[in-house]
Design a protein around this motif. Structure first.
Motif, PDB file in Angstrom:
ATOM      1  N   MET A 106       0.836  -1.194   0.000  1.00  0.00           N
ATOM      2  CA  MET A 106       0.000   0.000   0.000  1.00  0.00           C
ATOM      3  C   MET A 106       0.881   1.258   0.000  1.00  0.00           C
ATOM      4  N   ALA A 107       0.504   2.240  -0.791  1.00  0.00           N
ATOM      5  CA  ALA A 107       1.323   3.459  -0.862  1.00  0.00           C
ATOM      6  C   ALA A 107       1.229   4.259   0.433  1.00  0.00           C
ATOM      7  N   THR A 108       2.360   4.883   0.769  1.00  0.00           N
ATOM      8  CA  THR A 108       2.340   5.748   1.953  1.00  0.00           C
ATOM      9  C   THR A 108       1.757   7.102   1.553  1.00  0.00           C
ATOM     10  N   ILE A 109       0.774   7.564   2.256  1.00  0.00           N
ATOM     11  CA  ILE A 109       0.222   8.895   1.967  1.00  0.00           C
ATOM     12  C   ILE A 109       1.031   9.918   2.769  1.00  0.00           C
ATOM     13  N   LEU A 110       1.661  10.790   2.066  1.00  0.00           N
ATOM     14  CA  LEU A 110       2.510  11.760   2.761  1.00  0.00           C
ATOM     15  C   LEU A 110       1.682  12.962   3.206  1.00  0.00           C
ATOM     16  N   PRO A 111       1.931  13.462   4.405  1.00  0.00           N
ATOM     17  CA  PRO A 111       1.262  14.704   4.801  1.00  0.00           C
ATOM     18  C   PRO A 111       1.819  15.857   3.964  1.00  0.00           C
ATOM     19  N   SER A 112       0.980  16.856   3.660  1.00  0.00           N
ATOM     20  CA  SER A 112       1.516  17.986   2.872  1.00  0.00           C
ATOM     21  C   SER A 112       2.321  18.885   3.794  1.00  0.00           C
ATOM     22  N   PRO A 113       3.518  19.228   3.354  1.00  0.00           N
ATOM     23  CA  PRO A 113       4.318  20.121   4.192  1.00  0.00           C
ATOM     24  C   PRO A 113       3.781  21.561   4.084  1.00  0.00           C
ATOM     25  N   PRO A 114       4.001  22.402   5.091  1.00  0.00           N
ATOM     26  CA  PRO A 114       3.615  23.810   4.964  1.00  0.00           C
ATOM     27  C   PRO A 114       4.396  24.470   3.832  1.00  0.00           C
ATOM     28  N   LYS A 115       3.762  25.474   3.222  1.00  0.00           N
ATOM     29  CA  LYS A 115       4.430  26.160   2.095  1.00  0.00           C
ATOM     30  C   LYS A 115       4.930  27.530   2.531  1.00  0.00           C
ATOM     31  N   ILE A 116       6.129  27.854   2.079  1.00  0.00           N
ATOM     32  CA  ILE A 116       6.761  29.116   2.465  1.00  0.00           C
ATOM     33  C   ILE A 116       6.897  30.013   1.241  1.00  0.00           C
ATOM     34  N   GLY A 117       6.461  31.243   1.374  1.00  0.00           N
ATOM     35  CA  GLY A 117       6.698  32.244   0.325  1.00  0.00           C
ATOM     36  C   GLY A 117       7.839  33.142   0.773  1.00  0.00           C
ATOM     37  N   MET A 118       8.586  33.682  -0.177  1.00  0.00           N
ATOM     38  CA  MET A 118       9.735  34.534   0.207  1.00  0.00           C
ATOM     39  C   MET A 118       9.754  35.791  -0.650  1.00  0.00           C
ATOM     40  N   VAL A 119       9.875  36.924   0.007  1.00  0.00           N
ATOM     41  CA  VAL A 119      10.114  38.183  -0.712  1.00  0.00           C
ATOM     42  C   VAL A 119      11.515  38.611  -0.315  1.00  0.00           C
ATOM     43  N   SER A 120      12.434  38.676  -1.303  1.00  0.00           N
ATOM     44  CA  SER A 120      13.828  38.995  -0.997  1.00  0.00           C
ATOM     45  C   SER A 120      14.169  40.368  -1.545  1.00  0.00           C
ATOM     46  N   LEU A 121      14.534  41.286  -0.666  1.00  0.00           N
ATOM     47  CA  LEU A 121      14.833  42.654  -1.090  1.00  0.00           C
ATOM     48  C   LEU A 121      16.327  42.915  -0.938  1.00  0.00           C
ATOM     49  N   GLY A 122      16.803  43.971  -1.585  1.00  0.00           N
ATOM     50  CA  GLY A 122      18.173  44.428  -1.335  1.00  0.00           C
ATOM     51  C   GLY A 122      19.204  43.824  -2.248  1.00  0.00           C
ATOM     52  N   CYS A 123      20.410  43.731  -1.716  1.00  0.00           N
ATOM     53  CA  CYS A 123      21.595  43.455  -2.530  1.00  0.00           C
ATOM     54  C   CYS A 123      21.795  41.944  -2.725  1.00  0.00           C
ATOM     55  N   PRO A 124      22.763  41.551  -3.579  1.00  0.00           N
ATOM     56  CA  PRO A 124      23.032  40.130  -3.779  1.00  0.00           C
ATOM     57  C   PRO A 124      23.367  39.401  -2.482  1.00  0.00           C
ATOM     58  N   LYS A 125      23.961  40.131  -1.513  1.00  0.00           N
ATOM     59  CA  LYS A 125      24.305  39.464  -0.253  1.00  0.00           C
ATOM     60  C   LYS A 125      23.035  39.007   0.459  1.00  0.00           C
ATOM     61  N   ASN A 126      22.012  39.838   0.375  1.00  0.00           N
ATOM     62  CA  ASN A 126      20.746  39.461   0.981  1.00  0.00           C
ATOM     63  C   ASN A 126      20.120  38.290   0.233  1.00  0.00           C
ATOM     64  N   LEU A 127      20.325  38.287  -1.079  1.00  0.00           N
ATOM     65  CA  LEU A 127      19.793  37.191  -1.896  1.00  0.00           C
ATOM     66  C   LEU A 127      20.430  35.871  -1.460  1.00  0.00           C
ATOM     67  N   VAL A 128      21.717  35.920  -1.176  1.00  0.00           N
ATOM     68  CA  VAL A 128      22.400  34.714  -0.714  1.00  0.00           C
ATOM     69  C   VAL A 128      21.817  34.264   0.627  1.00  0.00           C
ATOM     70  N   ASP A 129      21.546  35.242   1.503  1.00  0.00           N
ATOM     71  CA  ASP A 129      20.917  34.882   2.789  1.00  0.00           C
ATOM     72  C   ASP A 129      19.567  34.215   2.545  1.00  0.00           C
ATOM     73  N   SER A 130      18.790  34.780   1.612  1.00  0.00           N
ATOM     74  CA  SER A 130      17.476  34.192   1.316  1.00  0.00           C
ATOM     75  C   SER A 130      17.642  32.763   0.819  1.00  0.00           C
ATOM     76  N   GLU A 131      18.633  32.571  -0.038  1.00  0.00           N
ATOM     77  CA  GLU A 131      18.873  31.218  -0.564  1.00  0.00           C
ATOM     78  C   GLU A 131      19.202  30.259   0.566  1.00  0.00           C
ATOM     79  N   ARG A 132      20.011  30.749   1.510  1.00  0.00           N
ATOM     80  CA  ARG A 132      20.394  29.872   2.623  1.00  0.00           C
ATOM     81  C   ARG A 132      19.192  29.533   3.489  1.00  0.00           C
TER      82      ARG A 132
END
Ligand code: SF4
Length: 442
Positions: A1-27
């Motif tokens: 029988m297949a395992t039914i996985l619970p749906s994980p919560p979904k995260i939205g991201m708004v990333s502002l500012g410089c590339p350094k901040n973008l790297v933080d968002s990626e992390r």
């Protein structure tokens, strides 16, 4: 029988500012993804929206506050992180409903706040993360952050108070990340930090083993090792300390792109002193000339501030003459804007707005002319171009080794429908304008 996985919560991201901040968002996203969270591309589908803010300039703060307001209005469940985390009170006063406010690079805190606000349903099957981490930039180029914080105290800047003193990453950790990025399709590494030339000072350039050899935590050694990985390596935020001269031969050897992003900010010694800039020593012009002897194709990019308090017409003329002689390839300019908490705000002799505007216009006119002349000289040459996008009409847009994404010019290609994003191709340059090139793949 297949395992039914619970749906994980979904995260939205708004990333502002410089590339350094973008790297933080990626992390942050990489960590959340590895914890099993899913991502949402819009407000409606997100269980939580993260707003990674920038608080560098007052205008950036306002943009951050607007973004928080929009996320609250559209979704309602918002966590704020990034530079504006320092101003938690201000944020909470204006948006009492924010779930949490955390500061810049407090990854554990922001990730912990997400776990508190939207706990993961327990399931071992949800722990999926691509080896390279999750990226917000296109696959073919990646920002590589080598250190955090800054030991300088430039009078117009509040980054050290927001982000603290310099903390360098281990060279082996950086190289491992770079290797993974390249394995996942990155063809260009954009090395970033607040002060790339100071890399490793805080850890006394301590060496680490990397593929059987010792590599020092030093800009030159790191650049050389990054260059050996086979992708384009572009150095940003380099201050002209004497040891930068050692990196230029690596450019001549083809290990590192012949490109230096040096935020000079001004040329007049009086203004540089008021700005408390690092590496503010004479002879920079002479060194630039020597760099061009060693690596004739080197493109030097810089930014300048006009209308800094105390900048006289003579200071500004000095800057214009300096620029004429330096013949920088790419120049960005800002009109001075006071940043809350910066020492420069207390300086006397503020420059009136109309004079700032007028100096800005003069500087932009001069630098556009220099850029146009330099690009004209490239007509007829064949240059390597990395393809950023291919359009439906058979054209493509890319960049030469002299162009960083977002901030420099582009190369527009015709007859390029056969190319793909990330390809590096030889292009014959047919035309040029003030900032961009036009050509055809050969
Ligand atoms: S070098 Fe100066 S401008 Fe750059 S981050 Fe450090 S203090 Fe700010």
């Amino acid at each position: 029988m297949a395992t039914i996985l619970p749906s994980p919560p979904k995260i939205g991201m708004v990333s502002l500012g410089c590339p350094k901040n973008l790297v933080d968002s990626e992390r942050i996203l990489t960590k959340l993804r590895s914890d099993g969270y899913a991502m949402s591309a819009d407000y409606a589908g997100a269980d939580i929206v993260l707003v990674n803010t920038c608080g560098f300039l007052d205008s950036a703060k306002e943009e951050s506050l607007e973004a928080i307001g929009e996320a609250i209005a559209e979704n309602g469940r918002v966590i704020v992180t990034g530079c504006m985390g320092k101003e938690a009170e201000l944020i909470r006063d204006r948006f009492p409903n924010v779930l949490a406010v955390t500061g810049a690079h407090q990854y554990e805190e922001v990730v912990g706040a997400v776990h508190d606000a939207a706990p993961m349903p327990p399931s071992a099957f949800l722990n999926l993360v691509p080896d390279s981490g999750l990226k917000l930039t296109p696959r073919h180029y990646s920002y590589l952050k080598i250190s955090e914080g800054c030991n300088h105290r430039c009078s117009f800047c509040i980054i050290p108070s927001l982000r603290g003193d310099l903390v360098s990453r281990r060279p082996d950790a950086i190289l491992r990340e770079a290797e993974k990025l390249i394995a996942a399709g990155t063809r260009e590494l954009l090395v970033i930090s607040q002060d790339t030339s100071a890399y490793g000072v805080d850890i006394r350039h301590q060496p680490r083993m990397w593929h059987g050899d010792e590599v020092r935590a030093h800009m030159t050694d790191l650049s050389r090792e990054l260059g050996k990985l086979g992708a384009w390596v572009r150095l940003h935020y380099v201050y002209p300390y004497p040891h930068v001269d050692q990196v230029i031969p690596l450019m001549a050897e083809g290990l590192v792109l012949p490109y230096l992003d040096i935020p000079f900010q001004h040329a007049s010694r009086t203004v540089l002193k008021l700005m408390r800039r690092p590496a503010n020593e004479a002879k920079v012009l002479e060194r630039i000339k020597n760099w061009r002897l060693v690596a004739p194709d080197i493109a030097i990019r810089s930014t300048f501030v006009v209308g800094f308090p105390g900048e006289t017409e003579d200071d500004f003329k000095y800057l214009m003459d300096w620029l004429e002689e330096a013949q920088l390839d790419r120049v960005g300019a800002f009109r001075f804007e006071p940043v809350e908490g910066a020492a420069a705000n207390d300086l006397p002799d503020a420059v009136p707005e109309e004079i700032k505007e007028e100096r800005y216009a003069r500087l932009m006119e001069l630098t556009a002319r220099i850029s146009a002349d330099k690009l004209q000289a490239k007509i007829g040459r064949t240059l390597d171009v990395i393809v950023d996008a291919v359009d439906a009409e058979g054209g493509a847009t890319g960049r030469s080794k002299a162009d960083a994404p977002e901030i420099d010019g582009e190369v527009f290609l015709r007859d390029a429908g056969h190319l793909q994003q990330g390809d590096i191709v030889a292009v014959e340059i047919e035309d040029a304008d003030d900032h961009d090139l036009y050509g055809v793949p050969v």
